[in-house]
Design a protein around this motif. Structure first.
Motif, PDB file in Angstrom:
ATOM      1  N   ALA A 293      68.884  60.702 -29.929  1.00 28.67           N
ATOM      2  CA  ALA A 293      67.829  60.166 -29.067  1.00 28.67           C
ATOM      3  C   ALA A 293      66.711  59.522 -29.882  1.00 28.67           C
ATOM      4  CB  ALA A 293      67.249  61.276 -28.188  1.00 28.67           C
ATOM      5  N   GLY A 294      66.408  58.260 -29.548  1.00 26.61           N
ATOM      6  CA  GLY A 294      65.213  57.633 -30.086  1.00 26.61           C
ATOM      7  C   GLY A 294      65.381  56.826 -31.354  1.00 26.61           C
ATOM      8  N   TRP A 295      66.428  57.064 -32.126  1.00 23.29           N
ATOM      9  CA  TRP A 295      66.605  56.391 -33.419  1.00 23.29           C
ATOM     10  C   TRP A 295      68.072  56.024 -33.610  1.00 23.29           C
ATOM     11  CZ3 TRP A 295      63.423  60.412 -32.385  1.00 23.29           C
ATOM     12  CH2 TRP A 295      62.060  60.252 -32.709  1.00 23.29           C
ATOM     13  N   VAL A 296      68.318  55.052 -34.485  1.00 22.76           N
ATOM     14  CA  VAL A 296      69.711  54.730 -34.801  1.00 22.76           C
ATOM     15  C   VAL A 296      70.260  55.717 -35.818  1.00 22.76           C
ATOM     16  CG1 VAL A 296      69.409  52.282 -34.276  1.00 22.76           C
ATOM     17  CG2 VAL A 296      69.093  53.079 -36.625  1.00 22.76           C
ATOM     18  N   ALA A 297      69.355  56.428 -36.500  1.00 19.71           N
ATOM     19  CA  ALA A 297      69.783  57.415 -37.491  1.00 19.71           C
ATOM     20  C   ALA A 297      68.637  58.379 -37.754  1.00 19.71           C
ATOM     21  CB  ALA A 297      70.207  56.735 -38.791  1.00 19.71           C
TER      22      ALA A 297
ATOM     23  N   LYS B 113      55.328  65.419 -42.554  1.00 21.81           N
ATOM     24  CA  LYS B 113      54.160  65.676 -41.732  1.00 21.81           C
ATOM     25  C   LYS B 113      53.489  64.360 -41.344  1.00 21.81           C
ATOM     26  CE  LYS B 113      53.130  70.283 -43.566  1.00 21.81           C
ATOM     27  NZ  LYS B 113      52.109  71.143 -44.236  1.00 21.81           N
ATOM     28  N   GLU B 114      52.726  64.423 -40.276  1.00 22.06           N
ATOM     29  CA  GLU B 114      52.134  63.216 -39.701  1.00 22.06           C
ATOM     30  C   GLU B 114      51.354  62.406 -40.728  1.00 22.06           C
ATOM     31  OE1 GLU B 114      49.854  62.159 -35.541  1.00 22.06           O
ATOM     32  OE2 GLU B 114      49.264  63.969 -36.613  1.00 22.06           O
ATOM     33  N   GLU B 115      50.580  63.083 -41.572  1.00 19.21           N
ATOM     34  CA  GLU B 115      49.728  62.364 -42.520  1.00 19.21           C
ATOM     35  C   GLU B 115      50.528  61.695 -43.649  1.00 19.21           C
ATOM     36  OE1 GLU B 115      49.573  66.829 -43.600  1.00 19.21           O
ATOM     37  OE2 GLU B 115      49.577  65.561 -41.798  1.00 19.21           O
TER      38      GLU B 115
ATOM     39  N   ASP C 176      52.473  62.082 -34.195  1.00 19.81           N
ATOM     40  CA  ASP C 176      53.288  63.081 -33.511  1.00 19.81           C
ATOM     41  C   ASP C 176      53.475  62.725 -32.041  1.00 19.81           C
ATOM     42  OD1 ASP C 176      53.583  64.540 -35.816  1.00 19.81           O
ATOM     43  OD2 ASP C 176      52.006  65.981 -35.345  1.00 19.81           O
ATOM     44  N   ALA C 177      52.395  62.276 -31.400  1.00 13.75           N
ATOM     45  CA  ALA C 177      52.459  61.942 -29.973  1.00 13.75           C
ATOM     46  C   ALA C 177      53.392  60.762 -29.731  1.00 13.75           C
ATOM     47  CB  ALA C 177      51.063  61.629 -29.446  1.00 13.75           C
ATOM     48  N   ALA C 178      53.282  59.731 -30.560  1.00 10.02           N
ATOM     49  CA  ALA C 178      54.133  58.554 -30.402  1.00 10.02           C
ATOM     50  C   ALA C 178      55.599  58.889 -30.681  1.00 10.02           C
ATOM     51  CB  ALA C 178      53.665  57.440 -31.340  1.00 10.02           C
ATOM     52  N   MET C 179      55.836  59.719 -31.685  1.00  9.70           N
ATOM     53  CA  MET C 179      57.201  60.125 -32.008  1.00  9.70           C
ATOM     54  C   MET C 179      57.817  60.929 -30.869  1.00  9.70           C
ATOM     55  SD  MET C 179      58.023  59.100 -35.220  1.00  9.70           S
ATOM     56  CE  MET C 179      59.056  60.317 -36.065  1.00  9.70           C
ATOM     57  N   ALA C 180      57.012  61.782 -30.245  1.00  7.55           N
ATOM     58  CA  ALA C 180      57.504  62.585 -29.129  1.00  7.55           C
ATOM     59  C   ALA C 180      57.895  61.699 -27.952  1.00  7.55           C
ATOM     60  CB  ALA C 180      56.450  63.608 -28.702  1.00  7.55           C
ATOM     61  N   GLU C 181      57.047  60.711 -27.634  1.00  3.46           N
ATOM     62  CA  GLU C 181      57.350  59.815 -26.520  1.00  3.46           C
ATOM     63  C   GLU C 181      58.590  58.978 -26.811  1.00  3.46           C
ATOM     64  OE1 GLU C 181      56.214  59.560 -23.425  1.00  3.46           O
ATOM     65  OE2 GLU C 181      55.141  61.407 -23.937  1.00  3.46           O
TER      66      GLU C 181
ATOM     67  N   TYR D 164      61.542  61.214 -26.137  1.00  5.26           N
ATOM     68  CA  TYR D 164      61.823  61.429 -24.721  1.00  5.26           C
ATOM     69  C   TYR D 164      62.481  60.205 -24.091  1.00  5.26           C
ATOM     70  CZ  TYR D 164      58.768  65.479 -25.190  1.00  5.26           C
ATOM     71  OH  TYR D 164      58.211  66.668 -25.589  1.00  5.26           O
ATOM     72  N   GLU D 165      61.972  59.019 -24.407  1.00  2.00           N
ATOM     73  CA  GLU D 165      62.574  57.804 -23.865  1.00  2.00           C
ATOM     74  C   GLU D 165      63.993  57.631 -24.393  1.00  2.00           C
ATOM     75  OE1 GLU D 165      63.275  54.563 -21.645  1.00  2.00           O
ATOM     76  OE2 GLU D 165      61.618  55.988 -21.462  1.00  2.00           O
ATOM     77  N   GLY D 166      64.185  57.932 -25.678  1.00  2.00           N
ATOM     78  CA  GLY D 166      65.519  57.858 -26.259  1.00  2.00           C
ATOM     79  C   GLY D 166      66.454  58.882 -25.653  1.00  2.00           C
TER      80      GLY D 166
END
Length: 214
Positions: free
Chosen positions: A66-70, A117-119, A161-166, A169-171
């Motif tokens: 979900a969300g990525w090709v790899a 980590k996010e940073e 983190d928030a953008a990665m989570a969304e 979910y879309e993936g």
């Protein structure tokens, strides 16, 4: 525990083949043929990187993600490739090889103690993309791969983190539809995952606020 069992069961149900000691997990000859061709490109044109990659990765698994090709799974040292990406007519062995190089770089960084980590995320991705670019220069037909990597480097998406989570979910929604799940059920599954994620974040925030060291 449930996820670990499902992964074990899925691994048992998939076909498996070893290439130079690297386990390839897949279903379908077309997938293994394209991955094998990609690995041969790395072996032929960047043997030093190939040797290092075989040390850093335990297996390559072609499945629906979900969300990525790899993505790279550090817990099992696995490079996962999305089967839709692998099977796409426009996905050449060169593109698959470049993607494996990218994920193997994540593995190498993880072995050096550099997490995700996010940073640190943007810098980590930049390193991985630059490895793709360096690999592309060694390929006879690597110009397109190098250009794609350069565009990706210059247009890194939001990696919070928030953008990665969304994105996940879309993936996940698209992956469930691809696997044949009814849309109404998919929407409920995604809503439940999002609710559980937000609840987990809230518990973490509460725990941090109560920590006397903060």
């Amino acid at each position: 525990m449930v996820e670990r069992f499902l992964n074990w069961l899925s691994l048992k149900l998939h076909d498996k083949r070893s290439i130079d000691g690297l386990l390839i997990v897949y279903i379908g000859d077309e997938k293994i043929n394209k991955v094998a061709a990609a690995l041969k490109l790395i072996s032929d044109f960047d043997p030093v990187r190939y040797k290092r990659m075989r040390h850093d990765l335990n297996r390559i698994w072609v499945l629906t993600i979900a969300g990525w090709v790899a993505r790279y799974r550090q817990a099992t040292s696995t490079c996962e490739l999305d089967e839709r990406f692998v099977l796409n007519e426009g996905t050449t062995p060169e593109r698959i090889a470049s993607t494996i190089v990218h994920e193997a770089t994540h593995a190498r960084l993880g072995r050096c103690g550099i997490g995700y980590k996010e940073e640190l995320r943007a810098r980590v991705e930049q390193v991985c993309i630059r490895r793709e670019m360096a690999f592309a220069k060694k390929l006879p037909r690597g110009a397109d791969i190098g250009q794609r990597a350069e565009v990706k480097l210059n247009t890194l998406s939001n990696l919070s983190d928030a953008a990665m989570a969304e994105r996940y979910y879309e993936g996940k929604r698209k992956a469930l539809l691809y696997l044949g799940g009814p849309r109404w059920l998919n929407d409920r599954v995604i809503s439940l995952h999002r609710w559980l994620h937000l609840r987990r974040l809230k518990r973490q925030d509460t725990a941090r606020s109560r920590d006397p060291r903060n």
